[in-house]
Scaffold this motif. Sequence first.
Motif, mmCIF file in Angstrom:
data_model
loop_
_atom_site.group_PDB
_atom_site.id
_atom_site.type_symbol
_atom_site.label_atom_id
_atom_site.label_comp_id
_atom_site.label_asym_id
_atom_site.label_seq_id
_atom_site.Cartn_x
_atom_site.Cartn_y
_atom_site.Cartn_z
ATOM 1 N N ALA A 90 -4.419 -14.736 -23.315
ATOM 2 C CA ALA A 90 -4.092 -14.025 -24.553
ATOM 3 C C ALA A 90 -5.120 -14.331 -25.627
ATOM 4 N N ARG A 91 -5.460 -13.321 -26.399
ATOM 5 C CA ARG A 91 -6.445 -13.499 -27.459
ATOM 6 C C ARG A 91 -5.841 -14.284 -28.618
ATOM 7 N N PRO A 92 -6.676 -15.033 -29.335
ATOM 8 C CA PRO A 92 -6.149 -15.791 -30.478
ATOM 9 C C PRO A 92 -5.668 -14.867 -31.583
ATOM 10 N N ALA A 93 -4.711 -15.328 -32.341
ATOM 11 C CA ALA A 93 -4.157 -14.527 -33.433
ATOM 12 C C ALA A 93 -5.202 -14.320 -34.521
ATOM 13 N N THR A 94 -5.139 -13.178 -35.177
ATOM 14 C CA THR A 94 -6.006 -12.909 -36.311
ATOM 15 C C THR A 94 -5.410 -13.547 -37.563
ATOM 16 N N ARG A 95 -6.171 -13.526 -38.653
ATOM 17 C CA ARG A 95 -5.701 -14.166 -39.883
ATOM 18 C C ARG A 95 -4.444 -13.506 -40.430
ATOM 19 N N VAL A 96 -4.347 -12.181 -40.272
ATOM 20 C CA VAL A 96 -3.162 -11.506 -40.794
ATOM 21 C C VAL A 96 -1.922 -11.919 -40.006
ATOM 22 N N GLU A 97 -2.057 -12.149 -38.695
ATOM 23 C CA GLU A 97 -0.925 -12.610 -37.891
ATOM 24 C C GLU A 97 -0.560 -14.049 -38.206
ATOM 25 N N GLU A 98 -1.564 -14.854 -38.520
ATOM 26 C CA GLU A 98 -1.304 -16.244 -38.873
ATOM 27 C C GLU A 98 -0.625 -16.363 -40.233
ATOM 28 N N THR A 99 -0.795 -15.333 -41.079
ATOM 29 C CA THR A 99 -0.285 -15.382 -42.450
ATOM 30 C C THR A 99 1.041 -14.656 -42.615
ATOM 31 N N PHE A 100 1.160 -13.464 -42.018
ATOM 32 C CA PHE A 100 2.326 -12.609 -42.241
ATOM 33 C C PHE A 100 3.165 -12.418 -40.979
ATOM 34 N N ALA A 101 4.444 -12.149 -41.173
ATOM 35 C CA ALA A 101 5.355 -11.861 -40.061
ATOM 36 C C ALA A 101 5.247 -10.383 -39.708
ATOM 37 N N VAL A 102 4.211 -10.027 -38.988
ATOM 38 C CA VAL A 102 3.994 -8.641 -38.592
ATOM 39 C C VAL A 102 4.942 -8.295 -37.450
ATOM 40 N N GLY A 103 5.699 -7.224 -37.622
ATOM 41 C CA GLY A 103 6.645 -6.837 -36.584
ATOM 42 C C GLY A 103 7.800 -7.805 -36.429
ATOM 43 N N GLY A 104 8.108 -8.528 -37.480
ATOM 44 C CA GLY A 104 9.196 -9.496 -37.432
ATOM 45 C C GLY A 104 10.552 -8.844 -37.600
ATOM 46 N N PRO A 105 11.565 -9.636 -37.870
ATOM 47 C CA PRO A 105 12.932 -9.101 -37.952
ATOM 48 C C PRO A 105 13.172 -8.205 -39.164
ATOM 49 N N THR A 106 12.353 -8.346 -40.214
ATOM 50 C CA THR A 106 12.513 -7.527 -41.415
ATOM 51 C C THR A 106 11.549 -6.362 -41.366
ATOM 52 N N TRP A 107 12.058 -5.137 -41.499
ATOM 53 C CA TRP A 107 11.200 -3.963 -41.336
ATOM 54 C C TRP A 107 10.409 -3.632 -42.592
ATOM 55 N N PHE A 108 10.776 -4.230 -43.743
ATOM 56 C CA PHE A 108 10.032 -3.936 -44.967
ATOM 57 C C PHE A 108 9.389 -5.212 -45.505
ATOM 58 N N SER A 109 8.443 -5.025 -46.428
ATOM 59 C CA SER A 109 7.678 -6.142 -46.975
ATOM 60 C C SER A 109 8.114 -6.409 -48.413
ATOM 61 N N HIS A 110 8.532 -7.623 -48.702
ATOM 62 C CA HIS A 110 8.867 -7.978 -50.087
ATOM 63 C C HIS A 110 7.603 -7.927 -50.941
ATOM 64 N N SER A 111 7.679 -7.259 -52.101
ATOM 65 C CA SER A 111 6.472 -6.969 -52.867
ATOM 66 C C SER A 111 6.381 -7.653 -54.221
ATOM 67 N N ARG A 112 7.362 -8.456 -54.612
ATOM 68 C CA ARG A 112 7.329 -9.033 -55.959
ATOM 69 C C ARG A 112 6.105 -9.911 -56.190
ATOM 70 N N ALA A 113 5.730 -10.701 -55.208
ATOM 71 C CA ALA A 113 4.556 -11.567 -55.371
ATOM 72 C C ALA A 113 3.296 -10.732 -55.574
ATOM 73 N N ALA A 114 3.180 -9.637 -54.835
ATOM 74 C CA ALA A 114 2.028 -8.752 -54.991
ATOM 75 C C ALA A 114 2.030 -8.097 -56.361
ATOM 76 N N LEU A 115 3.199 -7.708 -56.820
ATOM 77 C CA LEU A 115 3.309 -7.079 -58.137
ATOM 78 C C LEU A 115 2.847 -8.034 -59.229
#
Length: 213
Positions: A90-115
């Motif tokens: 298996a290929r090593p995880a990319t930085r986005v996979e190491e940082t974010f729960a991509v395809g995890g149990p929550t289908w939406f992304s909490h945005s307050r921190a980004a705001l």
Amino acid sequence: MLLVLPTAQTSYFASEKYSNEWHVRQALRVADKVGAGAGIDVLLYGNPASGGYVEDGIVVRTRVEAERLESWTAEWSVITDTGLDFLEDARPATRVEETFAVGGPTWFSHSRAALREVVAALKEAPPGRTLVIFQMDGRAEQREIVLAIRDAGEGAAFWQLFGKEHAIGYPFWTQDGLHRGRVLANLAVHIDTDWSRRAVVRRFSRWRKRAGS
């Protein structure tokens, strides 16, 4: 120019139209047209890969220039987990996979921190010069987004929000013509419409002309 992108769904990282990579490519072309400089700031937001609950979500602010697009994409816009990660090669995880729960149990992304990060960035920028393109995939922070845009001031930036009707909530964004700039003149909300760079540039240019900047 600020481009704000969610990370919760695996479809955002597919190598096809309307993926996060596609949005970045389009935004770089927009930046070139509006004179925003050689690159754009891309804010990725979502839930942590650790699986721990963070009410406001997390955000990573990155800088992308056209000449570094490939390296940025390899780190932040590609996922390697295709369901075959149990294989020994298996290929090593990319930085986005190491940082974010991509395809995890929550289908939406909490945005307050980004705001909050966007609002902080606007305080450092000259008034009337910033374009914010904000991709939404949930409705949890509807009121916070509107209040943040209002409190930042009409001349701080022009905000163009995009999202799917079932995800962001059509009735909220259309009340009193909010999505058409009738409540906040520096806000346009596009529902079930994938953005085109020409339309984005045109709206931003009109706003700047009205604002006298």
